[in-house]
Design a protein around this motif. Structure first.
Motif, PDB file in Angstrom:
ATOM      1  N   ASN A 225       0.750  -1.131   0.058  1.00  0.00           N
ATOM      2  CA  ASN A 225      -0.074  -0.089   0.087  1.00  0.00           C
ATOM      3  C   ASN A 225       0.817   1.254  -0.191  1.00  0.00           C
ATOM      4  O   ASN A 225       2.038   1.310   0.641  1.00  0.00           O
ATOM      5  N   GLN A 226       0.339   2.460  -0.680  1.00  0.00           N
ATOM      6  CA  GLN A 226       0.951   3.493  -0.621  1.00  0.00           C
ATOM      7  C   GLN A 226       0.579   4.219   0.704  1.00  0.00           C
ATOM      8  O   GLN A 226      -0.224   3.905   1.177  1.00  0.00           O
ATOM      9  N   HIS A 227       1.620   5.115   1.072  1.00  0.00           N
ATOM     10  CA  HIS A 227       1.230   5.952   2.213  1.00  0.00           C
ATOM     11  C   HIS A 227       1.521   7.488   1.944  1.00  0.00           C
ATOM     12  O   HIS A 227       1.843   7.842   0.975  1.00  0.00           O
ATOM     13  N   ALA A 228       0.962   8.337   2.919  1.00  0.00           N
ATOM     14  CA  ALA A 228       1.053   9.810   2.619  1.00  0.00           C
ATOM     15  C   ALA A 228       1.931  10.077   3.754  1.00  0.00           C
ATOM     16  O   ALA A 228       1.929   9.770   5.193  1.00  0.00           O
ATOM     17  N   LEU A 229       2.787  11.233   3.809  1.00  0.00           N
ATOM     18  CA  LEU A 229       3.602  11.547   4.541  1.00  0.00           C
ATOM     19  C   LEU A 229       3.447  13.096   4.501  1.00  0.00           C
ATOM     20  O   LEU A 229       3.397  13.858   3.344  1.00  0.00           O
ATOM     21  N   LYS A 230       3.233  13.981   5.555  1.00  0.00           N
ATOM     22  CA  LYS A 230       2.960  15.415   5.710  1.00  0.00           C
ATOM     23  C   LYS A 230       3.282  15.924   6.848  1.00  0.00           C
ATOM     24  O   LYS A 230       3.338  15.397   7.991  1.00  0.00           O
ATOM     25  N   PHE A 231       4.175  17.200   6.609  1.00  0.00           N
ATOM     26  CA  PHE A 231       4.699  18.072   7.648  1.00  0.00           C
ATOM     27  C   PHE A 231       3.592  19.016   8.328  1.00  0.00           C
ATOM     28  O   PHE A 231       2.583  19.242   7.440  1.00  0.00           O
ATOM     29  N   ASP A 232       3.672  19.395   9.091  1.00  0.00           N
ATOM     30  CA  ASP A 232       2.851  20.528   9.747  1.00  0.00           C
ATOM     31  C   ASP A 232       3.626  21.903   9.370  1.00  0.00           C
ATOM     32  O   ASP A 232       4.636  21.671   8.688  1.00  0.00           O
ATOM     33  N   GLY A 233       2.937  22.851   9.734  1.00  0.00           N
ATOM     34  CA  GLY A 233       3.369  24.219   9.095  1.00  0.00           C
ATOM     35  C   GLY A 233       4.793  24.606   9.942  1.00  0.00           C
ATOM     36  O   GLY A 233       5.452  25.483   9.210  1.00  0.00           O
ATOM     37  N   THR A 234       5.322  24.173  10.921  1.00  0.00           N
ATOM     38  CA  THR A 234       6.353  24.596  11.791  1.00  0.00           C
ATOM     39  C   THR A 234       7.587  23.420  11.039  1.00  0.00           C
ATOM     40  O   THR A 234       8.596  23.666  11.395  1.00  0.00           O
ATOM     41  N   GLY A 235       7.160  22.477  10.437  1.00  0.00           N
ATOM     42  CA  GLY A 235       8.253  21.421  10.057  1.00  0.00           C
ATOM     43  C   GLY A 235       8.786  20.565  11.235  1.00  0.00           C
ATOM     44  O   GLY A 235       9.759  19.811  11.092  1.00  0.00           O
ATOM     45  N   LYS A 236       8.189  20.548  12.378  1.00  0.00           N
ATOM     46  CA  LYS A 236       8.471  19.871  13.623  1.00  0.00           C
ATOM     47  C   LYS A 236       7.652  18.670  13.753  1.00  0.00           C
ATOM     48  O   LYS A 236       8.004  17.802  14.617  1.00  0.00           O
ATOM     49  N   GLN A 237       6.755  18.368  12.859  1.00  0.00           N
ATOM     50  CA  GLN A 237       5.604  17.040  13.248  1.00  0.00           C
ATOM     51  C   GLN A 237       5.483  16.706  11.589  1.00  0.00           C
ATOM     52  O   GLN A 237       5.440  17.243  10.755  1.00  0.00           O
ATOM     53  N   LEU A 238       5.370  15.513  11.835  1.00  0.00           N
ATOM     54  CA  LEU A 238       4.963  14.529  10.522  1.00  0.00           C
ATOM     55  C   LEU A 238       3.597  13.493  10.856  1.00  0.00           C
ATOM     56  O   LEU A 238       3.430  13.233  12.145  1.00  0.00           O
ATOM     57  N   ILE A 239       2.918  13.396   9.984  1.00  0.00           N
ATOM     58  CA  ILE A 239       1.977  12.149   9.988  1.00  0.00           C
ATOM     59  C   ILE A 239       2.185  11.374   8.859  1.00  0.00           C
ATOM     60  O   ILE A 239       2.598  11.742   7.663  1.00  0.00           O
ATOM     61  N   SER A 240       1.823  10.164   8.982  1.00  0.00           N
ATOM     62  CA  SER A 240       2.042   8.992   8.131  1.00  0.00           C
ATOM     63  C   SER A 240       0.794   8.164   8.253  1.00  0.00           C
ATOM     64  O   SER A 240       0.343   7.800   9.291  1.00  0.00           O
TER      65      SER A 240
END
Length: 360
Positions: A225-240
């Motif tokens: 399965n493909q995943h999504a990686l996204k930063f928050d606006g500060t660049g200090k957090q990620l979600i997967s």
């Protein structure tokens, strides 16, 4: 024998279409590849009118829904579009000659970039930095190329550590993302049935961290399965999270502490950070639901999409048809009236999760 051969060809064709995530959407009636401008004042998108890829590039005013521009797209080139630039002014597409950079106002190809290392097939969709300078292109030879979007020159190359090549242990790339300042690059790998997020310093060309995720890869099917990686606006957090199938949770990664925790959000196909980086907002077109989760407490708030004449295409939910503005303040969800056959867009405030505009 002819029947068997025909059946085999159909299966192979279906498999090819499924694996090409950047290809033209299967639903030609829906708006695809939405892209905000940096000011959030306009929203660009592609709408195909037939399965050959012929269609239009449109630009609308996000305040009132008025069409600002509408030009023919694809023409006879049968381009496979895979990404819109974060500045909202260009689309990139695969063509027979290379990567076409297309202006979304005129529909004209500004330039054509060569395929990195001459390879046209990529295991997952390339991503573009927020300053639109870099395009990260993954390769089947365990490399990630950083291509200059103006010249096509390869500026950086990441060489992945290769695990033994067998069904359970081979290393694959499942997701990529640039930080908001375009200085840090994150990519997710799967190896030995485990997920790891790698944090890479682009300027110094060095890996800063390799953070194991806590979600297990149970078998080869879930592994692919493909995943999504996204930063928050500060660049200090990620979600997967899994992007190729509906997900029920995100892995939240704190880059300062290098800790990972799971937030349950129910069934969704799109997730992103709020503008204030305090919560995660998830959207489930199938359930017509918006869910926001407080990052500190995990507390959930649910609200409805509130659209009556919603098409089956939105109900099925395709992540690539939902987009967030570069400053993360707004999320656009496209829909189509089943009775009026018109394009519509829900504009959602990412902090509150409320629908602030219904354009149709």
């Amino acid at each position: 024998m002819k029947i068997k051969l025909t059946t085999l060809l159909v299966i192979l064709l279906a498999s090819f279409i499924t694996t090409q995530s950047f290809a033209v959407s299967h639903n030609p009636a829906m708006a695809q590849l939405l892209s905000f401008t940096k000011s959030n004042g306009t929203l660009s998108y592609i709408k195909t009118t037939n399965l050959s890829g012929a269609g239009n590039l449109l630009k609308i005013d996000t305040r009132n829904g008025n069409i600002i521009n509408n030009v023919s797209f694809y023409n006879n080139e049968k381009l496979e579009t895979f990404a819109a630039t974060p500045d909202g002014f260009k689309f990139l597409a695969k063509s027979a000659k290379g990567i076409a950079v297309i202006h979304n106002g005129t529909g004209k190809t500004l330039r054509t970039l060569p395929y990195p290392n001459g390879v046209r097939y990529w295991p997952i969709t390339p991503v573009i930095s927020y300053n639109t300078v870099y395009m990260a292109v993954p390769s089947t030879n365990h490399k990630i190329y950083f291509v200059h979007t103006g010249t096509g020159k390869i500026l950086r190359t990441i060489n992945l550590a290769i695990s033994p090549k067998n069904a359970k242990n081979s290393t694959i790339i499942t997701a990529m993302a640039f930080s908001p300042n375009s200085k840090v690059f994150a990519y997710q790998t799967q190896s030995n049935l485990k997920n790891t997020v790698h944090i890479y310093d682009i300027n110094n060309q060095v890996e800063l961290n390799a953070i194991p995720l806590t979600n297990a890869v149970k078998n080869n099917q879930t592994r692919m399965n493909q995943h999504a990686l996204k930063f928050d606006g500060t660049g200090k957090q990620l979600i997967s999270y899994t992007s190729s199938l509906p997900s029920n949770s995100v892995q939240l990664i704190d880059l300062n502490s290098q800790t990972v925790k799971t937030l349950k959000l129910g069934n969704f196909t799109f997730a992103g950070f709020s503008k204030n980086s305090r919560s995660i907002i998830a959207i489930s077109p199938a359930d017509r639901k918006i869910t926001t989760a407080d990052i500190q407490t995990g507390r959930l708030k649910n609200s409805g999409l509130g659209v009556h004449k919603i098409s089956a295409a939105l109900s099925n939910g395709v992540q690539s048809n939902i987009t967030q503005s570069p400053d993360k303040s707004l999320i656009a969800v496209p829909f189509q009236s089943t009775t009026e056959n018109k394009d519509g867009f829900l504009i959602i405030d990412s902090n509150s999760g409320n629908i602030i505009r219904n354009i149709h």
